[in-house]
Motif scaffolding. Structure first.
Motif, PDB file in Angstrom:
ATOM      1  N   VAL A 152      36.832  47.171  42.146  1.00  0.00           N
ATOM      2  CA  VAL A 152      35.914  46.197  41.538  1.00  0.00           C
ATOM      3  C   VAL A 152      35.739  45.001  42.460  1.00  0.00           C
ATOM      4  N   GLN A 153      36.838  44.533  43.045  1.00  0.00           N
ATOM      5  CA  GLN A 153      36.731  43.408  43.960  1.00  0.00           C
ATOM      6  C   GLN A 153      35.904  43.772  45.193  1.00  0.00           C
ATOM      7  N   LEU A 154      36.077  44.955  45.716  1.00  0.00           N
ATOM      8  CA  LEU A 154      35.285  45.373  46.875  1.00  0.00           C
ATOM      9  C   LEU A 154      33.806  45.516  46.519  1.00  0.00           C
ATOM     10  N   PHE A 155      33.504  45.906  45.285  1.00  0.00           N
ATOM     11  CA  PHE A 155      32.104  45.935  44.853  1.00  0.00           C
ATOM     12  C   PHE A 155      31.481  44.553  44.995  1.00  0.00           C
ATOM     13  N   TYR A 156      32.180  43.514  44.558  1.00  0.00           N
ATOM     14  CA  TYR A 156      31.640  42.160  44.687  1.00  0.00           C
ATOM     15  C   TYR A 156      31.507  41.762  46.147  1.00  0.00           C
ATOM     16  N   LYS A 157      32.446  42.186  46.977  1.00  0.00           N
ATOM     17  CA  LYS A 157      32.408  41.819  48.383  1.00  0.00           C
ATOM     18  C   LYS A 157      31.304  42.545  49.152  1.00  0.00           C
ATOM     19  N   ALA A 158      30.807  43.653  48.610  1.00  0.00           N
ATOM     20  CA  ALA A 158      29.817  44.456  49.331  1.00  0.00           C
ATOM     21  C   ALA A 158      28.433  43.820  49.361  1.00  0.00           C
ATOM     22  N   LYS A 159      28.182  42.837  48.518  1.00  0.00           N
ATOM     23  CA  LYS A 159      26.836  42.257  48.441  1.00  0.00           C
ATOM     24  C   LYS A 159      26.413  41.631  49.766  1.00  0.00           C
ATOM     25  N   ALA A 160      27.307  40.865  50.359  1.00  0.00           N
ATOM     26  CA  ALA A 160      27.009  40.203  51.637  1.00  0.00           C
ATOM     27  C   ALA A 160      28.300  40.202  52.459  1.00  0.00           C
ATOM     28  N   THR A 161      28.572  41.338  53.076  1.00  0.00           N
ATOM     29  CA  THR A 161      29.871  41.552  53.711  1.00  0.00           C
ATOM     30  C   THR A 161      30.075  40.645  54.912  1.00  0.00           C
ATOM     31  N   ARG A 162      31.225  39.970  54.908  1.00  0.00           N
ATOM     32  CA  ARG A 162      31.624  39.096  56.014  1.00  0.00           C
ATOM     33  C   ARG A 162      32.830  39.709  56.721  1.00  0.00           C
ATOM     34  N   ASP A 163      33.230  39.097  57.838  1.00  0.00           N
ATOM     35  CA  ASP A 163      34.376  39.629  58.583  1.00  0.00           C
ATOM     36  C   ASP A 163      35.615  39.733  57.703  1.00  0.00           C
ATOM     37  N   LYS A 164      35.851  38.719  56.871  1.00  0.00           N
ATOM     38  CA  LYS A 164      37.046  38.745  56.026  1.00  0.00           C
ATOM     39  C   LYS A 164      36.971  39.860  54.986  1.00  0.00           C
ATOM     40  N   ASP A 165      35.771  40.213  54.556  1.00  0.00           N
ATOM     41  CA  ASP A 165      35.628  41.310  53.606  1.00  0.00           C
ATOM     42  C   ASP A 165      35.949  42.653  54.259  1.00  0.00           C
TER      43      ASP A 165
END
Length: 207
Positions: A152-165
Motif C-alpha cells: 500500500v505504501q509503495l502504491f502511494y510512492k508510485a505516483k511521482a517516484t523519487r530517488d528515495k522511493d
C-alpha cells in the motif's frame, strides 16, 4: 510545501508516535518511508518527516487524542498553505493532510494522513476502485508498532517516484509475496499504466 515558509521539521521516531497513540481506540499506522523501514527491520535513509495514516471516519477521535497539540490542515492540498484544524471541525475530502507540532514554537514532528473507508474496506483516495480489507491494510513490527503494509505504501510512492522511493522499493521488494505483488501491480496500472515497477513486480506471464 517549503519548510522555509511553513517552519522546520524534526520528525518524531515511530516509537515516539507509538507512545502518543498508546491509548488510541481506533486503527492507525506508521506510513511513508518509516513504514518501509519497519517492514525491512533496518534504517534505509534520512527522513524529512513522519507520516501517520488514520481513517477519515476516525478523525474526531484523532482530534481528541491530540487535543493539546497544534494541528494545521493543508488547505487546499499541495498548495503550500496551512490553516488551523479547529476542534469540532469535520474535514471533508479532498482535505487529508494535517501537520502536527506540540507547541507553536516547536518544529513540526508528525504528519497525519486521512484515508477513506467503506465498511470493512479501505478505499484509496486517489481511485475508489483500489481497495483492500482494512484488516489487511497494516502490519505489526516486532516492537508492536503498527505500520502500513508495504504494498500500500509503495502504491502511494508510485505516483511521482523519487530517488528515495526507488530505495524503498528495492529494499522491500524481496519481502512482498505473490498476492501483494499482484495487488500492487494492478493498483499502479490504474494510476500509472506505464510505470517501470509493474514489470519488476510481475512475472512475464502476467504482463
Amino acid at each position: 510545501m517549503s519548510a522555509d515558509v511553513l517552519g522546520r521539521w524534526v520528525p518524531d521516531r515511530p516509537e515516539d508516535v507509538a507512545e502518543v497513540f498508546a491509548e488510541a481506540d481506533f486503527p492507525w499506522w506508521i506510513a511513508g518511508g518509516y513504514a518501509i523501514e519497519l517492514a525491512v527491520g533496518r534504517e534505509l535513509r534520512p527522513h524529512g518527516d513522519l507520516d501517520v495514516l488514520v481513517l477519515r471516519r476516525d478523525q474526531a477521535l484523532v482530534r481528541d487524542l491530540l487535543a493539546c497539540w497544534h494541528l494545521y490542515v493543508a488547505d487546499p492540498p499541495g498548495q503550500g498553505e496551512l490553516r488551523p484544524w479547529c476542534p469540532g471541525e469535520v474535514l471533508q475530502s479532498p482535505l487529508h493532510d494535517i501537520w502536527c507540532r506540540r507547541t507553536p514554537e516547536a518544529p513540526w514532528s508528525m504528519q497525519l494522513m486521512l484515508d477513506e473507508a467503506e465498511g470493512t474496506q479501505w478505499v484509496s483516495r486517489r481511485a475508489a476502485e483500489i481497495r483492500l480489507p482494512i484488516d489487511r491494510l497494516g502490519r505489526m513490527s516486532e516492537a508492536g508498532i503498527p505500520y502500513l503494509a508495504p504494498e500500500v505504501q509503495l502504491f502511494y510512492k508510485a505516483k511521482a517516484t523519487r530517488d528515495k522511493d526507488e530505495i524503498d522499493f528495492v529494499a522491500v521488494l524481496p519481502l512482498l509475496d505473490a498476492p501483494a505483488r499482484v495487488w500492487l501491480a494492478d493498483a499502479i496500472k490504474v494510476m500509472a499504466p506505464g510505470h517501470p515497477w509493474i514489470r519488476r513486480l510481475l512475472p512475464v506471464s502476467r504482463m
